[in-house]
Structure formats: C-alpha cells, structure tokens
Scaffold this active site. Structure first.
Site, PDB file in Angstrom:
ATOM      1  N   LYS A 131      15.260 -11.126  17.048  1.00 43.96           N
ATOM      2  CA  LYS A 131      15.759 -12.296  17.792  1.00 43.96           C
ATOM      3  C   LYS A 131      14.881 -13.533  17.623  1.00 43.96           C
ATOM      4  CE  LYS A 131      19.149 -10.212  20.621  1.00 43.96           C
ATOM      5  NZ  LYS A 131      19.486  -9.593  21.885  1.00 43.96           N
ATOM      6  N   ARG A 183      17.764  -1.301  21.355  1.00 40.23           N
ATOM      7  CA  ARG A 183      18.853  -1.666  20.432  1.00 40.23           C
ATOM      8  C   ARG A 183      18.205  -2.326  19.215  1.00 40.23           C
ATOM      9  NH1 ARG A 183      22.187  -5.892  19.228  1.00 40.23           N
ATOM     10  NH2 ARG A 183      24.387  -5.418  18.904  1.00 40.23           N
TER      11      ARG A 183
HETATM   12  N1  HH2 Z   1      22.186  -8.450  21.535  1.00 39.55           N
HETATM   13  C1  HH2 Z   1      23.165  -8.769  20.666  1.00 39.55           C
HETATM   14  C2  HH2 Z   1      24.429  -8.166  20.769  1.00 39.55           C
HETATM   15  N2  HH2 Z   1      24.679  -7.231  21.709  1.00 39.55           N
HETATM   16  N3  HH2 Z   1      23.942  -5.918  23.538  1.00 39.55           N
HETATM   17  C3  HH2 Z   1      22.981  -5.588  24.409  1.00 39.55           C
HETATM   18  N4  HH2 Z   1      23.217  -4.654  25.356  1.00 39.55           N
HETATM   19  N5  HH2 Z   1      21.733  -6.169  24.374  1.00 39.55           N
HETATM   20  C4  HH2 Z   1      21.418  -7.120  23.453  1.00 39.55           C
HETATM   21  O1  HH2 Z   1      20.274  -7.634  23.492  1.00 39.55           O
HETATM   22  C5  HH2 Z   1      22.425  -7.505  22.499  1.00 39.55           C
HETATM   23  C6  HH2 Z   1      23.700  -6.877  22.582  1.00 39.55           C
HETATM   24  C7  HH2 Z   1      22.907  -9.786  19.602  1.00 39.55           C
HETATM   25  O2  HH2 Z   1      22.417  -9.194  18.421  1.00 39.55           O
HETATM   26  P1  HH2 Z   1      23.297  -8.775  17.122  1.00 39.55           P
HETATM   27  O3  HH2 Z   1      24.268  -7.705  17.445  1.00 39.55           O
HETATM   28  O4  HH2 Z   1      22.367  -8.437  16.026  1.00 39.55           O
HETATM   29  O5  HH2 Z   1      24.056 -10.070  16.686  1.00 39.55           O
HETATM   30  P2  HH2 Z   1      25.504 -10.606  16.986  1.00 39.55           P
HETATM   31  O6  HH2 Z   1      25.705 -10.689  18.445  1.00 39.55           O
HETATM   32  O7  HH2 Z   1      25.523 -11.955  16.323  1.00 39.55           O
HETATM   33  O8  HH2 Z   1      26.492  -9.676  16.394  1.00 39.55           O
END
Ligand code: HH2
Length: 287
Positions: A223, A258
């Site tokens: 992040k 995660r």
């Molecule tokens: N962060 C992201 C997405 N979903 N869910 C939970 N529970 N906690 C988090 O910190 C979280 C999440 C964002 O990361 P990423 O999936 O890599 O990216 P994107 O949302 O652009 O798909």
C-alpha cells in the site's frame, strides 16, 4: 489468543498461528496487479501458486477499490469472479469473496465460497441476511467515504478510537442480524480514507481492535503508506515494507494478513509466530 477461531461455513480456522489471505484480483484495474489475472485461466493458475505457497484463504475480487476507482455493475463483477471461485473451491481452497454487493456475495457463496470480505462493512442492507443464511465468514472493514472520494483530505479526531468504535458498532449490527461473533473478522482498512499518519496510528492501535474479541485482519501489502515512508514508487518493489508491516501487525495482535506475496509472508510470519510464542513444530501455543 490460543482459543480464538474464525468459523467460515464448515471450516474452522485456528487463529493461534498467523493466517494468510492471498489476494486474487480478477480485475483490469487493481492498484498493484491490475489486469495480470483478469483472464480466468491466468487467475486459476495464480490461485494454484498461492495455495502451494501456503495461502490459508484466497480472497477473490472482481471490483477494484483503489482510490478513485469507478464502481462495477453486479453482473460484470459476478461474471469475472464465478469461474475462478468455482475452480478455487475444486482445488480445495478456502475462498473469501471481496465484494460489497449482497447479490454478488450470494452468487459467490452458491458457487462454494466460504466468506464475504466486505470493505463497506455491510452498507448493502441485504448483506446481513446473505451472510447469516449461509453461515459464511465475514470481514467487516472500516472505510471513510467511498473509493472515489476517500483520499480527499480525510480527518479524524482520534483515528484509533473512531475506527474501533465504528467496527464495534458494525460487529453488533451483524450479530443482531444473525451473524455469530466467531464468524466475524474486523479490519481497520489501511489506506481507505486515511493519511499516512492515520495508517501508522491504526497499525499501532491493533491491540484496541483485538480487544473487541473477534479475529483481526490487516491488509497493508504494497500500500501507498510504504511509498510515503520509504519513497518506493513501484508497488511491486514494496515487499520488504509489506513484510515489516505484517510482522508488526502480528505483534500487535492481528491474526489474518491479506497479502500479495504469500511465500515471503509465510516465512516472515512463521518467524514472528515463533518469537511470539507459537511453535509450528510442537503445534502448541507456549504462552
Ligand atoms: N485492501 C484492498 C482491497 N480489499 N479488503 C480488506 N478486508 N482489507 C484491505 O486492506 C483491502 C481489502 C486494496 O488492495 P488490492 O486488492 O490489492 O487492490 P484493489 O482494491 O485495487 O483491487
């Protein structure tokens, strides 16, 4: 901490050792891996790799939540994720679906998913019944605003007490609608409507969240706070920062991480667990 479990339908996850939730974004636009796994065949191959590397759960999502991202219609989100969820379940994986839409969650659970990871903490009024009826696990995450607006100068008087208070209220809301406490995990939502100072305060504030008596999940992998602290622009080069944050979150009392890099996170957290008192060799908690 030794007796705490996270129950996802027929699966009981033991939280005395760190659990890894591998991120699988079946999207064209996620912040660090957008488009890489958009094709179902590539996504399923990725699922196999993460399982082989030691992922305990696969978090499959069809809508990006990165700052400024646009919402995706439910049909499109479902179309993206269902073939990947079905294949992951056949591989024997425990699957969570990263969605805030009850309609998408229902389809994913019918396809065999075990949990719903809801970054809006059940803003959809139909989400509680879908989760309660299926006995699914549930992640309740804190976000200030929406992905479109959340990074527009977020303000808190005290980030830790505001986020903890919000998650306590959402936990009670879920429980009152039939979702048992042992099915619920709470997540401070690193990067969702927070400045770097808020994110750092929340990482220090994990013990307060753990005091609520639910599993605690943290998603700091790759992040932007790592960019703000270290200057590393490339999300794919933020693994050392991600590992440091996962280990520190563990020391603060987080149970589920995660992550994008499963193998490296597994090794880092096995060492953290060993130092903190869990021995994978004896399989027992020493303190
Ligand atoms: N962060 C992201 C997405 N979903 N869910 C939970 N529970 N906690 C988090 O910190 C979280 C999440 C964002 O990361 P990423 O999936 O890599 O990216 P994107 O949302 O652009 O798909």
């Amino acid at each position: 901490m030794g007796d705490l479990r996270w129950t996802l339908r027929d699966r009981e996850m033991d939280l005395s050792r760190s659990l890894l939730m591998g991120v699988l974004n079946v999207t064209p636009d996620s912040f660090s891996d957008g488009g890489r796994w958009a094709d179902p065949t590539a996504a399923i191959a990725r699922a196999e790799v993460m399982l082989a590397e030691g992922a305990d759960i696969l978090d499959i999502g069809g809508e990006s939540t990165r700052p400024g991202s646009d919402p995706v219609p439910a049909e499109e989100e479902t179309r993206r994720i269902l073939p990947v969820i079905r294949a992951a379940v056949l591989l024997g994986a425990v699957v969570s679906v990263d969605t805030s839409k009850a309609e998408v969650a229902r389809a994913a659970l019918e396809a065999g998913a075990h949990a719903v990871n809801d970054v809006t903490a059940m803003a959809d009024p139909h989400m509680p019944e879908v989760v309660a009826e299926t006995g699914a696990g549930l992640v309740l995450m804190h976000m200030k605003g929406t992905p479109l607006t959340m990074q527009n100068a977020p303000k808190y008087t005290d980030a830790v007490s505001e986020v903890t208070g919000f998650l306590k209220e959402r936990r009670d809301y879920a429980e009152n609608r039939g979702v048992a406490r042992e099915r619920i995990a709470l997540d401070p939502g690193i990067g969702f409507g927070k400045t770097v100072e808020h994110n750092l305060a929340l990482l220090n504030g994990i013990p307060a969240l753990a005091d609520l008596g639910c599993a605690v999940l943290v998603g700091a992998s790759r992040k932007r706070l790592i960019l703000h602290v270290t200057g590393e622009e490339d999300p794919l080069r933020r693994l050392p920062g991600s590992l440091a944050l996962a280990v520190l979150a563990r020391a603060g009392g987080a149970h589920i991480h995660r992550v994008h890099n499963v193998a490296a996170s597994r090794q880092a957290l096995e060492m953290a667990d060993a130092v903190l008192g869990y021995s994978p060799i004896e399989g027992t908690l020493r303190r």
